[in-house]
Write an enzyme that holds these catalytic residues in place. Structure first.
Site, PDB file in Angstrom:
ATOM      1  N   GLY A 148       5.291   7.228  -2.721  1.00 60.38           N
ATOM      2  CA  GLY A 148       3.690   7.005  -2.892  1.00 60.38           C
ATOM      3  C   GLY A 148       2.931   7.533  -1.893  1.00 60.38           C
ATOM      4  O   GLY A 148       3.316   8.171  -0.892  1.00 60.38           O
ATOM      5  N   CYS A 149       1.377   7.229  -2.044  1.00 62.74           N
ATOM      6  CA  CYS A 149       0.462   7.722  -1.202  1.00 62.74           C
ATOM      7  C   CYS A 149       0.733   7.271   0.358  1.00 62.74           C
ATOM      8  O   CYS A 149       0.880   8.127   1.579  1.00 62.74           O
ATOM      9  CB  CYS A 149      -0.834   7.429  -1.793  1.00 62.74           C
ATOM     10  SG  CYS A 149      -1.059   5.911  -2.226  1.00 62.74           S
ATOM     11  N   TYR A 150       0.602   5.873   0.507  1.00 60.47           N
ATOM     12  CA  TYR A 150       0.729   5.345   1.909  1.00 60.47           C
ATOM     13  C   TYR A 150       2.444   5.688   2.598  1.00 60.47           C
ATOM     14  O   TYR A 150       2.393   5.807   3.725  1.00 60.47           O
ATOM     15  CB  TYR A 150       0.667   3.916   1.688  1.00 60.47           C
ATOM     16  CG  TYR A 150      -0.700   3.288   1.432  1.00 60.47           C
ATOM     17  CD1 TYR A 150      -1.911   3.718   2.407  1.00 60.47           C
ATOM     18  CD2 TYR A 150      -0.989   2.208   0.529  1.00 60.47           C
ATOM     19  CE1 TYR A 150      -2.990   2.928   2.031  1.00 60.47           C
ATOM     20  CE2 TYR A 150      -2.218   1.899   0.573  1.00 60.47           C
ATOM     21  CZ  TYR A 150      -3.167   2.426   0.936  1.00 60.47           C
ATOM     22  OH  TYR A 150      -4.640   1.843   0.662  1.00 60.47           O
TER      23      TYR A 150
END
Length: 345
Positions: A148-150
């Site tokens: 994911g992004c984080y």
């Protein structure tokens, strides 16, 4: 012959971004798209910006499966495991943009997501798709857990320092700010315009589901268990994540040694741009691209490393990284279809 790429969940933000990026990929073509909410409707009716560029009709999952060599699943957690099993048993490639295969520990998956591993062997086969850190494990695999992004921007910010033992692994803080597209397309009170505009707040403080994933990555790099404090914040912008990661520099280690370690670690990584001293990573400069910009800072008074990273959460944090992984498993140059110049303003 071009790679036939199918997208399950094509009308969510990550799925729509896959459509945008794959539409100009020279070695792949979109073979089919599906959507539960918009089945039977044209993709361009859901996203008018695709008018005359992609007027494909949203089909069901079976149609995507039958027509594709590789299937991208842009689905909420809990919905990918059965589809992945079907794909792998049929010799197809499967890239999951959800969380079902990211965590190696079933206990952690149950604790943070409330699910179980339906096929434990399938989870063992899955490769964690953060190329800059685990490229060798991605090559030759058929099942990719796309981070994911984080969980992309935070580890990339601190990875060289952790890998080379230059910072203390106890007390690492990941302080992150994300654009609202990270919350997905489904409307909610939190992303309602009057609630979001001109506001800025932390959410899920020290309890966000991406915490164990960040810790898993850093623990692999460190060789020992790493516990982090992770606090996400919601920015009133559409795109972008800025991660500011704090770590104590070990006694006897200089900031110059840290910078050299970063330069060596990322010297061959096209998508990581290590900025010179005095510059700051900024979400403005990576928008719509697969780049991760990193700036390094030394808090001399506290002898802390402050590492900032900026990514587009929809590209390097989702669809772009998924395509980067597709390029790797099909033996293409990683940059193929992803050499996008960020807008200057």
């Amino acid at each position: 012959m071009k790679i036939k790429a199918g997208i399950v969940g094509a009308t969510g933000y990550a799925g729509a971004e896959l459509v945008r990026l794959l539409s100009s990929h020279p070695e792949a073509e979109i073979s089919a798209v599906s959507s539960v909410s918009f089945e039977g409707q044209k993709l361009s009716d859901v996203y008018p910006s695709y008018k005359f560029l992609n007027d494909m009709v949203c089909e069901n999952q079976d149609a995507v499966f039958e027509k594709s060599d590789v299937i991208f699943a842009a689905l909420p957690h809990g919905l990918s495991q059965e589809l992945a099993e079907k794909c792998i048993s049929s010799g197809k490639k499967f890239i999951d943009l959800g969380a079902d295969f990211r965590l190696e520990s079933e206990d952690e998956y149950t604790e943070w997501y409330g699910g179980t591993f339906l096929d434990k062997e399938l989870h063992i086969q899955a490769a964690y798709g953060l190329p800059e850190l685990f490229r060798d494990n991605i090559k030759g695999k058929s099942l990719i857990a796309n981070p994911g992004c984080y969980t992309t921007c935070s580890p990339l910010a601190i990875a060289p320092a952790v890998k080379n033992g230059l910072v203390e692994t106890k007390g690492i803080i990941c302080d992150c700010k994300s654009g609202v597209t990270g919350a997905g397309r489904k409307p909610s009170q939190a992303n309602h315009y009057p609630e979001l505009n001109e506001g800025f707040h932390a959410y899920k403080v020290a309890s966000h589901r991406h915490t164990p994933e960040i810790e898993q990555t850093l623990s692999k790099l460190s060789g020992s268990k790493v516990i982090v404090t992770f606090v996400p914040h919601l920015l009133p912008v559409n795109r972008g994540i800025l991660a500011t990661v704090y770590a104590d520099i070990k006694d006897g280690v200089t900031f110059e040694e840290i910078r050299k370690a970063y330069e060596e670690f990322y010297k061959d990584e096209y998508f990581v741009r290590l900025l010179p001293d005095g510059m700051n990573a900024d979400i403005h400069n990576i928008k719509y691209s697969n780049f991760c910009d990193i700036s390094l800072h030394h808090d001399k008074r506290a002898n802390k490393l402050v590492a900032c990273s900026a990514i587009d959460n929809m590209v390097k944090g989702a669809a772009g990284q998924a395509i980067q992984n597709m390029n790797i498993i099909f033996g293409l140059d990683e940059k193929t279809g992803l050499e996008i110049v960020p807008p200057a303003f």
